[in-house]
Design a protein around this motif. Structure first.
Motif, PDB file in Angstrom:
ATOM      1  N   LEU A 105     -44.815 -70.352  70.622  1.00  0.00           N
ATOM      2  CA  LEU A 105     -46.120 -70.425  71.280  1.00  0.00           C
ATOM      3  C   LEU A 105     -47.158 -71.141  70.426  1.00  0.00           C
ATOM      4  O   LEU A 105     -48.159 -71.638  70.950  1.00  0.00           O
ATOM      5  N   PHE A 109     -49.482 -73.656  72.555  1.00  0.00           N
ATOM      6  CA  PHE A 109     -50.924 -73.455  72.661  1.00  0.00           C
ATOM      7  C   PHE A 109     -51.728 -74.488  71.862  1.00  0.00           C
ATOM      8  O   PHE A 109     -52.803 -74.905  72.297  1.00  0.00           O
ATOM      9  N   GLU A 332     -52.643 -66.740  65.748  1.00  0.00           N
ATOM     10  CA  GLU A 332     -51.911 -65.700  66.480  1.00  0.00           C
ATOM     11  C   GLU A 332     -52.859 -64.897  67.361  1.00  0.00           C
ATOM     12  O   GLU A 332     -52.540 -64.569  68.515  1.00  0.00           O
ATOM     13  N   ILE A 335     -53.816 -66.808  70.490  1.00  0.00           N
ATOM     14  CA  ILE A 335     -52.783 -66.728  71.533  1.00  0.00           C
ATOM     15  C   ILE A 335     -52.974 -65.444  72.324  1.00  0.00           C
ATOM     16  O   ILE A 335     -52.831 -65.417  73.550  1.00  0.00           O
ATOM     17  N   GLU A 400     -44.076 -64.065  76.547  1.00  0.00           N
ATOM     18  CA  GLU A 400     -43.628 -64.681  75.303  1.00  0.00           C
ATOM     19  C   GLU A 400     -42.127 -64.941  75.321  1.00  0.00           C
ATOM     20  O   GLU A 400     -41.655 -65.966  74.805  1.00  0.00           O
TER      21      GLU A 400
END
Length: 548
Positions: A105, A109, A332, A335, A400
Motif C-alpha cells: 500500500l 497510496f 502508515e 494510509i 489491505e
C-alpha cells in the motif's frame, strides 16, 4: 667442536648490513600483493578492506512482512537500518539492485514518495533501476527518484522523451572508500519494454552484456574494483560473470533468488562473485573483500580477494531504528486503519503464491477473473498470473489483503477478439508457461483450456469450443490489453475502459456481493497434461529466473 656463535664485535660490525637487508626485504614484501602456499591465498602488502552490503527487490515492504511458513515477521526498513548502523564503516558501501517500489500500500497510496524518503534515511551509496520503477511511467519515475539522495543508475537505458530523467539516471558512479576507487555500473532488464510495450515510446533498452562490457573496459584502468549492479535475474548474472572479465563483482536482483553464499564464477580475468538477497528485505547481503589499489598490484596477482559473504536475516528481534521508524510511521498513519477493516470472509485460503499462479489454475485468480467478468459483462475475462504476490489466508478479508495480494492495480478494459486470435494467444501461452513467466493466463468461470506438453489442445466456453470466426468481448487489465507480458496480439485492439474501474475495486465490490464466507476453489478451468516436465522443474531448478 666448532663454535658457531657470533661475537658482539662481529654483530656490531655487521649490524648495518643486516639492517640494509631487512629494509630491502620490507620494501619487497610491502609491494607483494599476495603469496601462495600450497594453493592457499594469503593476503599481505597493500590490500585494503572493503565490505559491500546489499539489498534488492524491496517492493515497498517498508514495514515487516509475515513469513507464511514460520508465521514469524521479518524485514522492515527500520530494522535494516539498525543492521547497517552496526556494520557500516569507512570501509563499507551499501547498494540496492532495483525494484525499491511497487508491492504494498505504500506504493499504491504514495507512488514512490514513501520509499524514497525512507531509503534516503537508510542510506544507499548507489541504486540501479528495476522494471517496477517504470510501472507509473517515465514521468512518475522522475518525480520520485529526483528526490533521492543516492545515485540512480542504468547504463543500458536511453530516455527519449524526458530529458530530466535522462540527466538524472547515470550509467555508473565512482565511490571512493578506504583509499579505493570503486566503479558501480547499473544494468536493467530488457524485459521492461517487452512486458509493457507502451514504454517503447519513451525508452530504448540495450542488451546488458554489450553495454556492461563497454563501460567496464572504459573504466577498468582508472579504478580498483568494478561492480555491476544489475536487475536482470540470477541466471543472467551468472552468464555475465562468465563472459565479462573486467567485472569483479555482480550484485543482482529481479529473480528474487536467495543466494546463501556468493557464487564464484571463473572467467578469463579471474573470479567474479555473484550475489543476491531474495526479496522484501528479508535479508541483508554482505561480501567482505581485500582489494588492491591498482597502482600497487603486481602482474599475475588478483585485483581482490574474497574473504567471506552471505545473508544476514532481518528478524523481528532486531530493534527498529527510531529515525526510519518515525518516517515510515507517518506514511502508515496516512494510509489509515480503514484499509485494515474486515469487509468479507473466506472459507478457504485464497492462493496468491507467485509460482502457482504462473503455471496452474488457482482459486484467487478465479475470483479475480470472475470479478472482472461480472463488472464488464464480457464473454470471457482473463488475468495474468504475474498479477499475484501473496495469499489471503483468511478467515477475514480486509481491503489491505486485496491490495497486497495483487498490488498491480490496473484499470479494467475490454477488447474484441476473434476466436482465432484467442486461440493464437493461447498457443503462445502454452509455449511459455513454466512457473516463472508472469503472462500465464487465468480464466473466468465457464472457460476450459487444455494444454499438453507445452502445446495448446483445446478451449471451450460454457462447453462449446471457441469458434475461430466468432467475435468475443474479452475483459482484462489495461496492462495485458496493451500487449504486456508478451500478449502482443491484444496490443492493436481498441480498448474500452468503460467507467475506468480498477481491478481492486472490481474485486472488492464482487466479493461483497457474494454469500459469506466466500468459497472459491480451483475447478478445472485450466488443465495441464505434462506431469513429466513439471517433475523435472521441481527437481532441477535450484533458483528462479527473472520475474515480472
Amino acid at each position: 667442536m666448532k663454535n658457531n656463535s657470533i661475537s658482539k664485535k662481529d654483530l656490531r660490525k655487521n649490524r648495518g648490513g643486516i639492517y640494509s637487508i631487512f629494509f630491502i626485504l620490507a620494501v619487497i614484501l610491502s609491494s607483494v600483493s599476495c603469496v601462495f602456499d600450497d594453493g592457499a591465498q594469503i593476503v599481505s602488502g597493500p590490500y585494503k578492506n572493503l565490505s559491500i552490503y546489499h539489498i534488492n527487490d524491496a517492493h515497498s515492504h517498508l514495514t515487516q512482512a509475515k513469513d507464511g511458513a514460520t508465521k514469524k515477521y521479518y524485514g522492515g526498513a527500520s530494522r535494516l537500518k539498525t543492521l547497517l548502523n552496526k556494520t557500516r564503516s569507512s570501509e563499507s558501501i551499501v547498494l540496492a539492485a532495483g525494484d525499491l517500489v511497487q508491492g504494498t500500500l505504500f506504493y499504491n497510496f504514495f507512488h514512490g514518495a514513501a520509499d524514497i524518503e525512507t531509503f534516503n534515511a537508510v542510506g544507499l551509496d548507489a541504486f540501479c533501476l528495476g522494471n517496477h520503477e517504470f510501472d507509473g511511467g517515465v514521468d512518475s519515475l522522475f518525480n520520485y527518484y529526483s528526490k533521492s539522495s543516492f545515485p540512480v543508475l542504468a547504463a543500458n537505458i536511453n530516455f527519449k522523451t524526458n530529458p530530466s530523467a535522462a540527466a538524472l539516471v547515470k550509467p555508473y558512479t565512482i565511490i571512493e572508500k578506504n583509499g579505493l576507487k570503486i566503479a558501480v555500473i547499473g544494468i536493467d532488464t530488457p524485459q521492461i519494454t517487452s512486458d509493457n510495450p507502451k514504454l517503447l515510446n519513451d525508452i530504448t533498452i540495450s542488451e546488458p552484456a554489450l553495454i556492461l562490457k563497454q563501460y567496464a573496459v572504459e573504466l577498468r584502468s582508472g579504478v580498483d574494483l568494478i561492480i555491476a549492479l544489475t536487475h536482470i535475474g540470477y541466471n543472467e548474472d551468472l552468464k555475465l560473470a562468465s563472459e565479462i572479465e573486467e567485472v569483479d563483482i555482480i550484485i543482482g536482483g529481479h529473480s528474487h533468488t536467495e543466494v546463501p553464499v556468493p557464487a564464484a564464477v571463473k572467467n578469463k580475468g579471474g573470479i567474479c562473485m555473484v550475489a543476491q538477497t531474495g526479496a522484501y528485505l528479508k535479508y541483508l547481503g554482505n561480501l567482505n573483500l581485500k582489494v588492491c589499489p591498482k597502482d600497487l598490484r603486481l602482474a599475475g596477482t588478483p585485483r581482490y580477494i574474497y574473504e567471506s559473504g552471505g545473508l544476514d536475516y532481518i528478524g523481528e528481534d532486531i530493534t527498529p531504528d527510531p529515525l526510519v521508524e518515525s518516517i515510515v510511521s507517518v506514511y502508515e498513519k496516512q494510509i489509515g486503519e480503514n484499509v485494515k477493516v474486515k469487509f468479507a470472509s473466506t472459507a478457504n485460503v485464497l492462493n496468491g503464491n507467485m509460482a502457482d499462479n504462473r503455471k496452474s489454475e488457482t482459486n484467487l485468480a478465479n475470483l479475480f477473473a470472475d470479478a472482472i467478468k461480472n463488472l464488464t459483462n464480457a464473454d470471457i475475462a482473463l488475468i495474468n498470473g504475474g498479477n499475484f504476490r501473496e495469499s489471503i489466508t483468511g478467515p477475514d478479508i480486509t481491503y489491505e489483503n486485496i491490495y497486497t495480494a495483487a498490488p498491480y492495480d490496473n484499470p479494467v478494459v475490454t477488447i474484441e477478439l476473434s476466436g482465432a486470435e484467442l486461440i493464437e494467444d493461447f498457443k503462445m501461452t502454452a509455449s511459455r508457461y513454466d512457473g516463472d513467466w508472469g503472462g500465464f493466463l487465468q480464466f473466468s468461470k465457464g472457460m476450459k483450456v487444455i494444454y499438453e506438453n507445452h502445446a495448446f489442445i483445446s478451449a471451450a466456453l460454457d462447453g462449446v469450443a471457441i469458434d475461430g470466426a466468432r467475435t468475443y468481448k474479452v475483459a482484462m487489465s489495461e496492462y495485458i490489453a496493451s500487449g504486456g507480458d508478451g500478449h502482443s496480439i491484444f496490443a492493436s485492439k481498441k480498448q474500452d475502459a468503460g467507467a475506468i474501474i480498477k481491478i481492486s475495486d472490481a474485486v472488492i465490490g464482487y466479493i461483497k456481493s457474494l454469500p459469506q464466507p466466500i468459497d472459491y476453489r480451483a475447478e478445472g478451468r485450466i488443465v495441464i497434461n505434462d506431469p513429466v516436465s513439471n517433475a523435472f522443474k521441481t527437481l532441477l531448478i535450484p533458483y528462479m529466473p527473472p520475474r515480472r
